[in-house]
Design a protein around this motif. Structure first.
Motif, PDB file in Angstrom:
ATOM      1  N   MET A  86      24.642  45.537  42.660  1.00  0.00           N
ATOM      2  CA  MET A  86      24.469  44.324  43.462  1.00  0.00           C
ATOM      3  C   MET A  86      25.493  44.215  44.589  1.00  0.00           C
ATOM      4  N   SER A  90      32.530  44.425  45.886  1.00  0.00           N
ATOM      5  CA  SER A  90      33.219  44.135  47.154  1.00  0.00           C
ATOM      6  C   SER A  90      34.205  42.981  47.024  1.00  0.00           C
ATOM      7  N   ARG A  91      33.815  41.963  46.235  1.00  0.00           N
ATOM      8  CA  ARG A  91      34.687  40.789  46.205  1.00  0.00           C
ATOM      9  C   ARG A  91      36.019  41.095  45.532  1.00  0.00           C
ATOM     10  N   TYR A  92      36.063  42.110  44.686  1.00  0.00           N
ATOM     11  CA  TYR A  92      37.351  42.470  44.099  1.00  0.00           C
ATOM     12  C   TYR A  92      38.068  43.521  44.931  1.00  0.00           C
ATOM     13  N   LEU A  93      37.306  44.399  45.559  1.00  0.00           N
ATOM     14  CA  LEU A  93      37.939  45.460  46.354  1.00  0.00           C
ATOM     15  C   LEU A  93      38.640  44.908  47.591  1.00  0.00           C
ATOM     16  N   THR A  94      38.264  43.713  48.031  1.00  0.00           N
ATOM     17  CA  THR A  94      38.921  43.156  49.215  1.00  0.00           C
ATOM     18  C   THR A  94      40.067  42.214  48.837  1.00  0.00           C
ATOM     19  N   ARG A  95      40.286  42.026  47.544  1.00  0.00           N
ATOM     20  CA  ARG A  95      41.361  41.115  47.139  1.00  0.00           C
ATOM     21  C   ARG A  95      42.448  41.876  46.385  1.00  0.00           C
ATOM     22  N   LEU A 257      34.893  55.380  44.359  1.00  0.00           N
ATOM     23  CA  LEU A 257      35.061  54.412  45.449  1.00  0.00           C
ATOM     24  C   LEU A 257      34.547  54.964  46.768  1.00  0.00           C
ATOM     25  N   TYR A 260      30.937  54.481  46.754  1.00  0.00           N
ATOM     26  CA  TYR A 260      30.487  53.084  46.822  1.00  0.00           C
ATOM     27  C   TYR A 260      30.046  52.741  48.238  1.00  0.00           C
ATOM     28  N   GLU A 261      28.913  52.129  48.362  1.00  0.00           N
ATOM     29  CA  GLU A 261      28.416  51.822  49.693  1.00  0.00           C
ATOM     30  C   GLU A 261      28.359  50.331  49.977  1.00  0.00           C
ATOM     31  N   ALA A 262      28.969  49.544  49.082  1.00  0.00           N
ATOM     32  CA  ALA A 262      29.064  48.101  49.341  1.00  0.00           C
ATOM     33  C   ALA A 262      27.725  47.537  49.776  1.00  0.00           C
ATOM     34  N   VAL A 263      26.710  47.783  48.989  1.00  0.00           N
ATOM     35  CA  VAL A 263      25.356  47.416  49.390  1.00  0.00           C
ATOM     36  C   VAL A 263      25.192  45.922  49.580  1.00  0.00           C
ATOM     37  N   GLY A 264      24.205  45.581  50.360  1.00  0.00           N
ATOM     38  CA  GLY A 264      23.847  44.181  50.544  1.00  0.00           C
ATOM     39  C   GLY A 264      24.668  43.504  51.608  1.00  0.00           C
ATOM     40  N   GLY A 265      24.270  42.302  51.915  1.00  0.00           N
ATOM     41  CA  GLY A 265      24.989  41.540  52.952  1.00  0.00           C
ATOM     42  C   GLY A 265      24.613  42.051  54.306  1.00  0.00           C
TER      43      GLY A 265
END
Lengths: 265, 325
Positions: A86, A90-95, A257, A260-265
């Motif tokens: 999903m 991303s929300r953890y990788l940027t924090r 990592l 990982y393609e940070a899908v969506g958005g």
């Protein structure tokens, strides 16, 4: 550290939001050993024995298994594959937070909720079965060994499942792989049957694989069936597999990592 | 002062598996797969100074989001150099992560089943925000965004507009100096869009924050951004002031006139291209340089009741830019 305690708290609150869901997952831990126990009770009534286990020991084994499954089962691969598929990773990788720590806190949050269910079950079982149980008195060394084997079994289960979860970075969908893993645990970990009663080739296979260290080994410690050198050897076996699983995850992580393609958005 | 964001020759390719059509193609895909590189971002360079509010425009699939993901450290670039506040984003150092935020209009960072305040408390812990600062910032955000009544309602029960406000607050609790906003107003009604815009502008001014924003709503860009980056097919096709590109492309103006008595189409055509006509009303397209001269002629020759010269629509200009690249 405060980060992870807060994460744990939020996960716990989240898990408590899903009371029914949590109860159903508890049945997942509870029912298989209970069913197996009923099966063995029937067999014992026929007068058949079970590989040197007395009836009392069989009852104790499966009750112990209820406890161990509640304490030790992890489903971290589910959270990982969800986050990857999903794009929520991303929300953890940027924090500023360790993502493995996030997943571990998630597991522990659900674990605490599981304990809320386990405690009354255990109280009820002890009240009903008290006289028919045979928890042998463990000496200090065995108790320390038990605590250590439980901690190691949880960590081993977590890292094995973490590796399984990391496969989701490449495969995206890991339901099949998870099913295979659970089948191996079912047969080769002692969760369903004590390893002693497995046919020789299967038992031999179980002794080569890490799954025995998830349930079978802590159970034998709990039942006072190992001590001294055997206890130490078992703990070392757990440590060795844990180190291997952790190392594999550590090596796979940077590649995952990149994948990982940070899908969506 | 060093620029906030420096992007040099950034490229990012995706490997995609080209499936042959049909079942036979699927079977072939089991043994042999053809991969192709898609250039989502192709040799893009730009620099953004601290405090700038920059709009990032382009049609779907142009490479905007991919660029933002590289800037936020989610993707490794295939080639090129990127620095955000002097850091390399994909190393994901905490020192950088404490200073930027990424808001994706289509991705929530809030805990779905818990009230927003829980996500805020979690962010307080994750970003090590001291209690007094946290309270002060939260009070400020709650005031600006009208959050007070929403803080204790489960996120899943909030409306989209309410959720986006809570989302933005969550992303700003640590007072980031750099904001990457990927379609922060998507799906919101015009009133809510305006609120979000006003808020972004206020935050930008109060904290001298650098903002890079993508949006499909031209109003967002018109109102907020002095400068725009336009990408298409992964390439940067324009970097500059919004008015400048509008002026460059809009070399014609549209004039609408109403008449007191019927006017022949033929007669009007001498002044310029007639876009629409009925005897009492006409729309003409005139070269920008000649606009006042032609308007004077129109007034002189025809019984004009009313006359209006329309500003060129930014949307039209942007569409033209997209079309060309």
């Amino acid at each position: 550290m405060r980060k992870y305690l807060t994460l744990l708290r939020v996960n716990l609150e989240d898990a408590l939001e899903y009371r029914v869901e949590a109860a159903i997952w508890y049945l997942y831990d509870l029912l298989p050993p209970v069913v197996m126990l009923l099966l063995w009770l029937a067999i014992y009534e026929e007068g058949q024995g079970l590989a040197g286990f007395s009836l009392v020991e069989v009852v104790t084994y499966y009750l112990g298994m209820v406890v161990l499954r509640s304490l030790l089962t992890t489903h971290v691969e589910w959270a990982i594959s969800y986050d990857v598929r999903m794009g929520y990773l991303s929300r953890y990788l940027t924090r500023p937070v360790n993502v493995w720590g996030v997943w571990l806190a998630g597991e522990l949050g659900w674990k605490v909720v599981r304990l809320l269910w386990l405690a009354p079950t255990l109280a009820l079982a002890l009240a009903l079965l008290g006289p028919q149980l045979a928890f042998p008195p463990l000496d200090g060394l065995q108790l320390a060994g038990l605590a250590l084997s439980l901690a190691l079994a949880f960590a081993l289960g977590f890292f094995l499942k973490l590796n399984l979860g990391l496969a989701a970075f490449w495969l995206i969908e890991i339901e099949g792989a998870t099913w295979l893993y659970e089948a191996a645990v079912f047969l080769l970990s002692g969760a369903m049957l004590p390893l002693e009663v497995l046919p020789d080739p299967v038992a031999a296979l179980a002794r080569l694989l890490p799954f025995q260290y998830l349930y079978s080994f802590p159970a034998t410690v709990l039942l006072g069936r190992v001590e001294g050198g055997a206890l130490l050897a078992g703990l070392l076996g757990q440590v060795a597999w844990l180190a291997a699983a952790a190392l594999l995850a550590r090596l796979a992580w940077p590649a995952a990592l990149r994948q990982y393609e940070a899908v969506g958005g | 002062m060093a620029p906030s964001i420096v992007v040099e020759h950034l490229s990012r390719y995706y490997r995609v598996y080209r499936k042959q059509p049909g079942l036979l193609g699927s079977l072939r895909g089991l043994v042999h797969r053809q991969y192709a590189d898609v250039r989502a971002v192709d040799d893009v360079s730009f620099t953004i100074e601290q405090g700038e509010l920059v709009g990032f425009l382009g049609p779907n699939g142009a490479g905007k989001t991919t660029t933002l993901k590289v800037l936020a450290g989610l993707l490794h670039p295939s080639a090129g150099q990127v620095a955000v506040l002097g850091f390399t984003p994909w190393r994901r150092e905490a020192a950088l992560q404490r200073q930027f935020t990424l808001v994706m209009g289509q991705k929530s960072q809030l805990w779905w089943d818990l009230p927003p305040i829980e996500s805020y408390l979690l962010n307080q812990a994750l970003y090590d925000i001291p209690e007094p600062t946290f309270r002060e910032t939260l009070a400020e955000l709650a005031d600006l965004l009208d959050l007070e009544p929403l803080l204790h309602i489960q996120v899943r029960k909030l409306s989209l507009g309410e959720r986006m406000k809570c989302e933005l607050a969550a992303a700003l609790l640590h007072r980031p100096r750099v904001l990457f906003l990927d379609e922060p107003t998507i799906g919101l009604d015009v009133v809510m869009q305006k609120k979000m815009r006003d808020f972004v502008r206020a935050y930008n001014q109060r904290y001298q924050a650098t903002v890079l924003l993508t949006s499909h709503y031209m109003d967002d860009v018109k109102e907020l951004c002095d400068r725009v980056l336009i990408v298409n097919h992964g390439k940067l096709v324009y970097d500059g002031r919004l008015e400048a590109i509008v002026a460059r492309y809009a070399d014609h103006r549209v004039l609408v006139a109403a008449f007191e008595a019927p006017v022949a189409r033929q007669a009007l055509a001498e002044l310029g291209e007639v876009l629409a006509w009925d005897p009492l009303r006409a729309t003409l397209r005139l070269p920008r340089a000649a606009i006042s001269e032609r308007a004077a002629l129109l007034l002189e020759r025809f019984p004009v009741a009313d006359l209006a010269i329309q500003e060129p629509q930014v949307e039209d200009v942007i569409r033209q830019v997209f079309g060309e690249a």
